[in-house]
Scaffold this motif. Structure first.
Motif, PDB file in Angstrom:
ATOM      1  N   LEU A   1       0.821  -1.211   0.000  1.00 46.05           N
ATOM      2  CA  LEU A   1       0.000   0.000   0.000  1.00 46.05           C
ATOM      3  C   LEU A   1       0.856   1.263   0.000  1.00 46.05           C
ATOM      4  N   ALA A   2       1.936   1.260   0.795  1.00 44.61           N
ATOM      5  CA  ALA A   2       2.809   2.430   0.848  1.00 44.61           C
ATOM      6  C   ALA A   2       3.506   2.658  -0.495  1.00 44.61           C
ATOM      7  N   THR A   3       3.995   1.584  -1.107  1.00 46.01           N
ATOM      8  CA  THR A   3       4.658   1.699  -2.407  1.00 46.01           C
ATOM      9  C   THR A   3       3.693   2.196  -3.469  1.00 46.01           C
ATOM     10  N   THR A   4       2.491   1.653  -3.475  1.00 46.78           N
ATOM     11  CA  THR A   4       1.481   2.078  -4.454  1.00 46.78           C
ATOM     12  C   THR A   4       1.156   3.556  -4.284  1.00 46.78           C
ATOM     13  N   CYS A   5       0.973   3.993  -3.051  1.00 44.38           N
ATOM     14  CA  CYS A   5       0.640   5.393  -2.784  1.00 44.38           C
ATOM     15  C   CYS A   5       1.759   6.327  -3.231  1.00 44.38           C
ATOM     16  N   ILE A   6       2.996   5.992  -2.931  1.00 43.69           N
ATOM     17  CA  ILE A   6       4.132   6.849  -3.296  1.00 43.69           C
ATOM     18  C   ILE A   6       4.256   6.953  -4.813  1.00 43.69           C
ATOM     19  N   LEU A   7       4.159   5.836  -5.513  1.00 43.54           N
ATOM     20  CA  LEU A   7       4.289   5.856  -6.974  1.00 43.54           C
ATOM     21  C   LEU A   7       3.181   6.673  -7.627  1.00 43.54           C
ATOM     22  N   LEU A   8       1.977   6.538  -7.137  1.00 43.95           N
ATOM     23  CA  LEU A   8       0.861   7.282  -7.720  1.00 43.95           C
ATOM     24  C   LEU A   8       0.971   8.776  -7.434  1.00 43.95           C
ATOM     25  N   CYS A   9       1.453   9.133  -6.265  1.00 49.25           N
ATOM     26  CA  CYS A   9       1.664  10.553  -5.957  1.00 49.25           C
ATOM     27  C   CYS A   9       2.738  11.151  -6.862  1.00 49.25           C
ATOM     28  N   LEU A  10       3.815  10.419  -7.079  1.00 48.98           N
ATOM     29  CA  LEU A  10       4.870  10.899  -7.977  1.00 48.98           C
ATOM     30  C   LEU A  10       4.363  11.022  -9.400  1.00 48.98           C
ATOM     31  N   LYS A  11       3.504  10.102  -9.815  1.00 53.32           N
ATOM     32  CA  LYS A  11       2.955  10.154 -11.175  1.00 53.32           C
ATOM     33  C   LYS A  11       2.118  11.407 -11.428  1.00 53.32           C
ATOM     34  N   ASN A  12       1.469  11.906 -10.399  1.00 52.52           N
ATOM     35  CA  ASN A  12       0.559  13.039 -10.574  1.00 52.52           C
ATOM     36  C   ASN A  12       1.200  14.397 -10.344  1.00 52.52           C
ATOM     37  N   ILE A  13       2.439  14.433  -9.870  1.00 53.96           N
ATOM     38  CA  ILE A  13       3.104  15.719  -9.632  1.00 53.96           C
ATOM     39  C   ILE A  13       3.196  16.571 -10.897  1.00 53.96           C
TER      40      ILE A  13
END
Length: 432
Positions: free
Chosen positions: A240-252
């Protein structure tokens, strides 16, 4: 003083079968240049990147101060997304054209007014119910003892938190600021840009947390060897933490798609997409990646996991019946199948709700890709179909709690006790 030469900028357009011209008393600005590109035959018959400037003109001539009704009526399209630049910026010498534009604007507004009223009521009810319901779900699940494993509890808590963030960032901070508190600090360009990035990240997390939960249930039911290693609370936290971090970086990068519409006391206000957003290749690639990651790929993965799970359950059930030598007239209880029933019901309820509520939105995206049709040109039926898809998509952010209540007896008991407690406290406060 030297008299400045007034530059006459001609931009022929065909609106209601009329050829018109615009006069601007100032030097060419970005909107004027976009209007030139709009009618440039070298750019093709439909130069999308110039439409925002053209539509700012439409709204300026109509005297509209806020563009949110237009944004609601054609979201994700370029025609009605910009905020009014003000009538003082543009002057038209063609009164007949102005009257045509006003008539076109008024007819468009009347045609889409009913769905706008429905959306306002819908999103208000969604916020009033969705926020407290998701908060209760987070509190109850975090305390544990709801009849599910710690691994499953971790997924359910994070899914509820993501749904809560979607309602806050989209409904409370974006839509409500036009419905109930216009002209506030949320209209400052950096603030609304950050809010859009947060909404995209929360939306993606809500979707992909559902995917990870479906995969976890698939492993639990279908992969007994992998179950002991993967279906643990520690693994769930890492996933869950990895998924959240990757998705946040994708939307920056989406933060940089906006530019201010106007400066008020040297403070940039409102968010308008830059013209480069419609012309640069890397923006087009990012949009395609965003559409694939949310919701096309998750939609396909959830369907796949559910089909494989159903297939495994059917095959296993037949094998177990044969091994036990059951006949058609016998009805023996199978403890193994009974223990899996809760997980299966919870999985299918959450996955089925996601598929049903996102179905219209996915169909709209596929239709747009196949037809390559600008949403501005949608007929009324497709336009309302699209708006209903958006509303159902947001509705998926508050359905999971009711699914937990229907499928988990212990959660249902705690949820009802919490509602009774809150009702009692509110009644006491009202009496005082």
């Amino acid at each position: 003083m030297k008299r400045k030469k007034k530059e006459i900028i001609m931009s022929q357009e065909i609106v209601l079968g009329k050829s018109i011209a615009f006069k601007h008393n100032k030097s060419p600005g970005p909107d004027t240049l976009e209007l030139r590109r709009f009618n440039d035959p070298r750019n093709g018959s439909r130069n999308i990147d110039a439409l925002p400037a053209f539509c700012r003109l439409l709204k300026s001539l109509n005297g509209l101060e806020s563009s949110y009704n237009w944004e609601l009526s054609a979201r994700s399209s370029t025609q009605y997304k910009a905020v009014s630049l003000g009538l003082h910026q543009l002057k038209s010498s063609n009164k007949e054209f102005v009257s045509c534009l006003k008539g076109q604007i008024n007819s468009h507004s009347k045609m889409h007014r009913p769905i706008q009223h429905v959306e306002r009521v819908f999103y208000t009810i969604l916020a009033l119910i969705g926020i407290p319901v998701n908060l209760l779900a987070i509190v109850i699940l975090s305390r544990g003892k709801c009849g599910v494993s710690p691994c499953t509890t971790r997924y359910l808590v994070v899914m509820a938190a993501a749904d809560l963030m979607v309602i806050i960032t989209d409904v409370l901070l974006r839509r409500f600021r036009y419905y109930y508190y216009p002209q506030c600090f949320l209209d400052i360009t950096p603030v609304c840009s950050v809010d859009w990035v947060l909404y995209c990240a929360a939306r993606d997390c809500s979707v992909w947390f559902t995917v990870t939960f479906s995969f976890d249930r698939f492993v639990t039911i279908c992969c007994q060897k992998l179950k002991t290693k993967y279906c643990t609370e520690k693994t769930a936290t890492v996933v869950l933490a990895t998924t959240c971090i990757l998705l946040c970086l994708k939307n920056i990068p989406f933060y940089f798609q906006y530019q201010p519409v106007r400066l008020i006391n040297n403070v940039p206000f409102f968010c308008d997409r830059k013209s480069e957003f419609y012309t640069e290749i890397w923006w087009a690639v990012l949009n395609w990646v965003d559409s694939i990651l949310t919701p096309l790929l998750p939609f396909a993965l959830i369907l796949l996991f559910n089909v494989l799970t159903v297939r495994h359950i059917l095959v296993t059930s037949r094998v177990r019946k044969r091994l036990k030598g059951e006949t058609k007239g016998e009805n023996r209880r199978d403890p193994e199948m009974e223990s899996r029933r809760k997980s299966v019901i919870l999985l299918f309820a959450i996955s089925g709700s996601f598929i049903l509520l996102w179905f219209i939105y996915v169909v709209d995206i596929v239709y747009f890709v196949i037809q390559e049709m600008n949403p501005d040109g949608y007929p009324p039926f497709l336009f309302h179909f699209r708006r209903v898809g958006f509303m159902l998509q947001r509705l998926s952010c508050c359905t999971n709690t009711f699914i937990y209540t229907a499928t988990m007896p212990r959660f249902r008991l705690k949820f009802s006790n919490a509602i009774k407690y809150l009702d009692t406290r509110i009644a006491r406060v009202m009496k005082k």
